[in-house]
Design an enzyme around this catalytic site. Structure first.
Site, PDB file in Angstrom:
ATOM      1  N   ASP A  83      -4.553   4.916   6.185  1.00 15.71           N
ATOM      2  CA  ASP A  83      -5.164   6.091   6.811  1.00 15.71           C
ATOM      3  C   ASP A  83      -6.169   5.562   7.846  1.00 15.71           C
ATOM      4  O   ASP A  83      -5.772   5.173   8.936  1.00 15.71           O
ATOM      5  CB  ASP A  83      -5.774   6.896   5.661  1.00 15.71           C
ATOM      6  CG  ASP A  83      -6.400   8.225   6.042  1.00 15.71           C
ATOM      7  OD1 ASP A  83      -5.868   8.913   6.902  1.00 15.71           O
ATOM      8  OD2 ASP A  83      -7.430   8.582   5.446  1.00 15.71           O
ATOM      9  N   PHE A  92      -3.437  15.773   4.798  1.00 17.77           N
ATOM     10  CA  PHE A  92      -3.616  15.258   3.439  1.00 17.77           C
ATOM     11  C   PHE A  92      -2.336  15.536   2.639  1.00 17.77           C
ATOM     12  O   PHE A  92      -1.831  16.652   2.629  1.00 17.77           O
ATOM     13  CB  PHE A  92      -4.818  15.912   2.758  1.00 17.77           C
ATOM     14  CG  PHE A  92      -5.049  15.366   1.380  1.00 17.77           C
ATOM     15  CD1 PHE A  92      -5.642  14.120   1.210  1.00 17.77           C
ATOM     16  CD2 PHE A  92      -4.648  16.078   0.258  1.00 17.77           C
ATOM     17  CE1 PHE A  92      -5.832  13.596  -0.060  1.00 17.77           C
ATOM     18  CE2 PHE A  92      -4.841  15.561  -1.028  1.00 17.77           C
ATOM     19  CZ  PHE A  92      -5.431  14.316  -1.183  1.00 17.77           C
ATOM     20  N   ASP A 110      -2.331  11.223  -5.101  1.00 20.45           N
ATOM     21  CA  ASP A 110      -2.907  12.300  -5.916  1.00 20.45           C
ATOM     22  C   ASP A 110      -3.833  13.215  -5.136  1.00 20.45           C
ATOM     23  O   ASP A 110      -4.338  12.861  -4.071  1.00 20.45           O
ATOM     24  CB  ASP A 110      -3.741  11.688  -7.049  1.00 20.45           C
ATOM     25  CG  ASP A 110      -5.031  11.056  -6.528  1.00 20.45           C
ATOM     26  OD1 ASP A 110      -4.948  10.226  -5.590  1.00 20.45           O
ATOM     27  OD2 ASP A 110      -6.116  11.416  -7.018  1.00 20.45           O
ATOM     28  N   GLU A 131       0.839  -1.209   0.000  1.00 19.47           N
ATOM     29  CA  GLU A 131       0.000   0.000   0.000  1.00 19.47           C
ATOM     30  C   GLU A 131       0.869   1.252   0.000  1.00 19.47           C
ATOM     31  O   GLU A 131       1.975   1.247   0.535  1.00 19.47           O
ATOM     32  CB  GLU A 131      -0.866   0.010   1.262  1.00 19.47           C
ATOM     33  CG  GLU A 131      -2.293  -0.460   1.057  1.00 19.47           C
ATOM     34  CD  GLU A 131      -3.165   0.545   0.306  1.00 19.47           C
ATOM     35  OE1 GLU A 131      -2.670   1.360  -0.490  1.00 19.47           O
ATOM     36  OE2 GLU A 131      -4.387   0.492   0.519  1.00 19.47           O
ATOM     37  N   ASP A 132       0.356   2.325  -0.561  1.00 21.27           N
ATOM     38  CA  ASP A 132       1.027   3.612  -0.480  1.00 21.27           C
ATOM     39  C   ASP A 132       0.876   4.176   0.924  1.00 21.27           C
ATOM     40  O   ASP A 132       1.821   4.676   1.526  1.00 21.27           O
ATOM     41  CB  ASP A 132       0.462   4.603  -1.509  1.00 21.27           C
ATOM     42  CG  ASP A 132      -1.058   4.659  -1.539  1.00 21.27           C
ATOM     43  OD1 ASP A 132      -1.716   3.896  -0.792  1.00 21.27           O
ATOM     44  OD2 ASP A 132      -1.604   5.462  -2.315  1.00 21.27           O
ATOM     45  N   ARG A 147       0.559  12.750  -8.799  1.00 18.74           N
ATOM     46  CA  ARG A 147       1.137  11.408  -8.577  1.00 18.74           C
ATOM     47  C   ARG A 147       2.580  11.315  -9.045  1.00 18.74           C
ATOM     48  O   ARG A 147       3.357  10.507  -8.563  1.00 18.74           O
ATOM     49  CB  ARG A 147       0.336  10.335  -9.335  1.00 18.74           C
ATOM     50  CG  ARG A 147      -1.074  10.127  -8.847  1.00 18.74           C
ATOM     51  CD  ARG A 147      -1.630   8.829  -9.445  1.00 18.74           C
ATOM     52  NE  ARG A 147      -3.074   8.718  -9.313  1.00 18.74           N
ATOM     53  CZ  ARG A 147      -3.691   8.269  -8.225  1.00 18.74           C
ATOM     54  NH1 ARG A 147      -2.990   7.919  -7.161  1.00 18.74           N
ATOM     55  NH2 ARG A 147      -5.002   8.185  -8.186  1.00 18.74           N
TER      56      ARG A 147
HETATM   57  P1  5GP Z   1      -7.935   4.125   4.211  1.00 22.32           P
HETATM   58  O1  5GP Z   1      -8.893   3.115   3.626  1.00 22.32           O
HETATM   59  O2  5GP Z   1      -6.861   3.525   5.078  1.00 22.32           O
HETATM   60  O3  5GP Z   1      -8.656   5.248   4.897  1.00 22.32           O
HETATM   61  O4  5GP Z   1      -7.221   4.854   3.011  1.00 22.32           O
HETATM   62  C1  5GP Z   1      -6.391   4.195   2.183  1.00 22.32           C
HETATM   63  C2  5GP Z   1      -6.277   4.876   0.836  1.00 22.32           C
HETATM   64  O5  5GP Z   1      -6.698   6.253   0.846  1.00 22.32           O
HETATM   65  C3  5GP Z   1      -4.834   4.919   0.466  1.00 22.32           C
HETATM   66  O6  5GP Z   1      -4.455   3.745  -0.203  1.00 22.32           O
HETATM   67  C4  5GP Z   1      -4.740   6.144  -0.407  1.00 22.32           C
HETATM   68  O7  5GP Z   1      -4.984   5.789  -1.734  1.00 22.32           O
HETATM   69  C5  5GP Z   1      -5.811   7.054   0.127  1.00 22.32           C
HETATM   70  N1  5GP Z   1      -5.241   8.084   1.040  1.00 22.32           N
HETATM   71  C6  5GP Z   1      -5.169   8.056   2.392  1.00 22.32           C
HETATM   72  N2  5GP Z   1      -4.594   9.167   2.887  1.00 22.32           N
HETATM   73  C7  5GP Z   1      -4.257   9.920   1.822  1.00 22.32           C
HETATM   74  C8  5GP Z   1      -3.597  11.201   1.678  1.00 22.32           C
HETATM   75  O8  5GP Z   1      -3.182  11.896   2.622  1.00 22.32           O
HETATM   76  N3  5GP Z   1      -3.444  11.650   0.398  1.00 22.32           N
HETATM   77  C9  5GP Z   1      -3.868  10.937  -0.697  1.00 22.32           C
HETATM   78  N4  5GP Z   1      -3.650  11.475  -1.877  1.00 22.32           N
HETATM   79  N5  5GP Z   1      -4.487   9.736  -0.599  1.00 22.32           N
HETATM   80  C10 5GP Z   1      -4.669   9.236   0.646  1.00 22.32           C
HETATM   81 MG    MG Z   2      -3.793   3.199  -1.889  1.00 24.55          MG
END
Ligand code: 5GP
Ligand code: MG
Length: 177
Positions: free
Chosen positions: A106, A155, A162, A102-103, A168
Site C-alpha cells: 500500500d 480498502f 481483514d 506480502e499480501d 480473512r
Molecule cells: P503499507 O505498509 O504498504 O502501507 O501496508 C502494508 C500492509 O497493510 C499490508 O501488508 C496489509 O496487511 C495492510 N493493508 C494495506 N492495504 C490494505 C487493504 O486494502 N486492506 C487490508 N485489509 N489491509 C491492507
Molecule cells: Mg501484510
C-alpha cells in the site's frame, strides 16, 4: 452485485477466486523460472499473506525454504507509518536470496522497514513478491519484483486480508462500499 457485511461496513465483490488463481499461477511461473538454482528463502509476512503464500508455494517446483515473520501497521482501515515486529526472523540470511512474500503493498512503509532490516543482516539478494499492489498509494521507490495484480486505492478484505480481524477466510476479494 454481490455484497457482504463485516461488522459495521459493507463490501462488494471485487476480484473472484478464479482471477486470484490465475494471478497466483503467473507469479509462481516467474518465480520457478527466475529462482532456479538459487535455493531461496521465502519470508512470509503474517498475518495477511498466509492464504496467498499457501496457494503460491503449492505451485513452486524449485528447492526453497519458507519462514514467517509477523509485522503489523494497520489500524482499522488505514495504514500507519509505525510498523511493529511482533514475531521476528530466526534464520540466518547472510549471503542468501531472500524473497519477501506480502499480501499487499500500500504505502510501502512495511516493505521499507523490512528491507532496511534485511540489508543490515547482509542478505545477498532481496526480492519482493506481493500479491496485490496499490500504485496510487505507494510512497516509496523500492522495486517490487513480482506483483500478482495492481488494484485501485480502495480498502479491501478477503483472501487473507481483514477488516478489524474478520474476513480473512473469504476466498474472493471484496472492496469497501
Ligand atoms: P503499507 O505498509 O504498504 O502501507 O501496508 C502494508 C500492509 O497493510 C499490508 O501488508 C496489509 O496487511 C495492510 N493493508 C494495506 N492495504 C490494505 C487493504 O486494502 N486492506 C487490508 N485489509 N489491509 C491492507
Ligand atoms: Mg501484510
Amino acid at each position: 452485485m454481490e455484497t457482504i457485511k463485516i461488522k459495521d461496513k459493507e463490501f462488494s465483490l471485487s476480484i473472484s477466486g478464479f482471477e486470484i488463481e490465475m494471478a497466483v499461477s503467473r507469479v509462481a511461473e516467474k518465480l520457478n523460472h527466475d529462482l532456479e538454482g538459487k535455493d531461496p528463502l521465502f519470508l512470509v509476512i503474517l498475518n495477511g499473506s498466509f492464504m496467498f503464500a499457501s496457494d503460491l508455494f503449492k505451485l513452486l517446483t524449485i528447492p526453497c525454504e519458507i519462514t514467517f515473520v509477523k509485522l503489523a501497521s494497520y489500524r482499522g482501515t488505514s495504514s500507519t507509518q509505525d510498523v511493529k515486529t511482533m514475531i521476528g526472523l530466526s534464520e540466518e540470511i547472510k549471503g542468501r536470496t531472500v524473497v519477501v512474500v506480502e499480501d499487499i503493498v500500500d504505502t510501502g512503509h512495511t516493505i521499507e522497514y523490512l528491507m532496511e532490516s534485511l540489508e543490515k543482516q547482509l542478505a545477498a539478494d532481496i526480492k519482493i513478491c506481493t500479491f496485490l499492489f496499490k500504485p496510487h498509494a505507494y510512497l516509496k521507490n523500492i522495486k517490487l519484483d513480482y506483483v500478482g495484480m495492481e488494484i485501485p486505492n480502495d480498502f479491501i478484505v478477503g483472501y487473507g486480508l481483514d477488516y478489524d480481524g474478520f474476513g480473512r477466510n473469504l476466498a474472493d476479494i471484496y472492496k469497501i462500499v
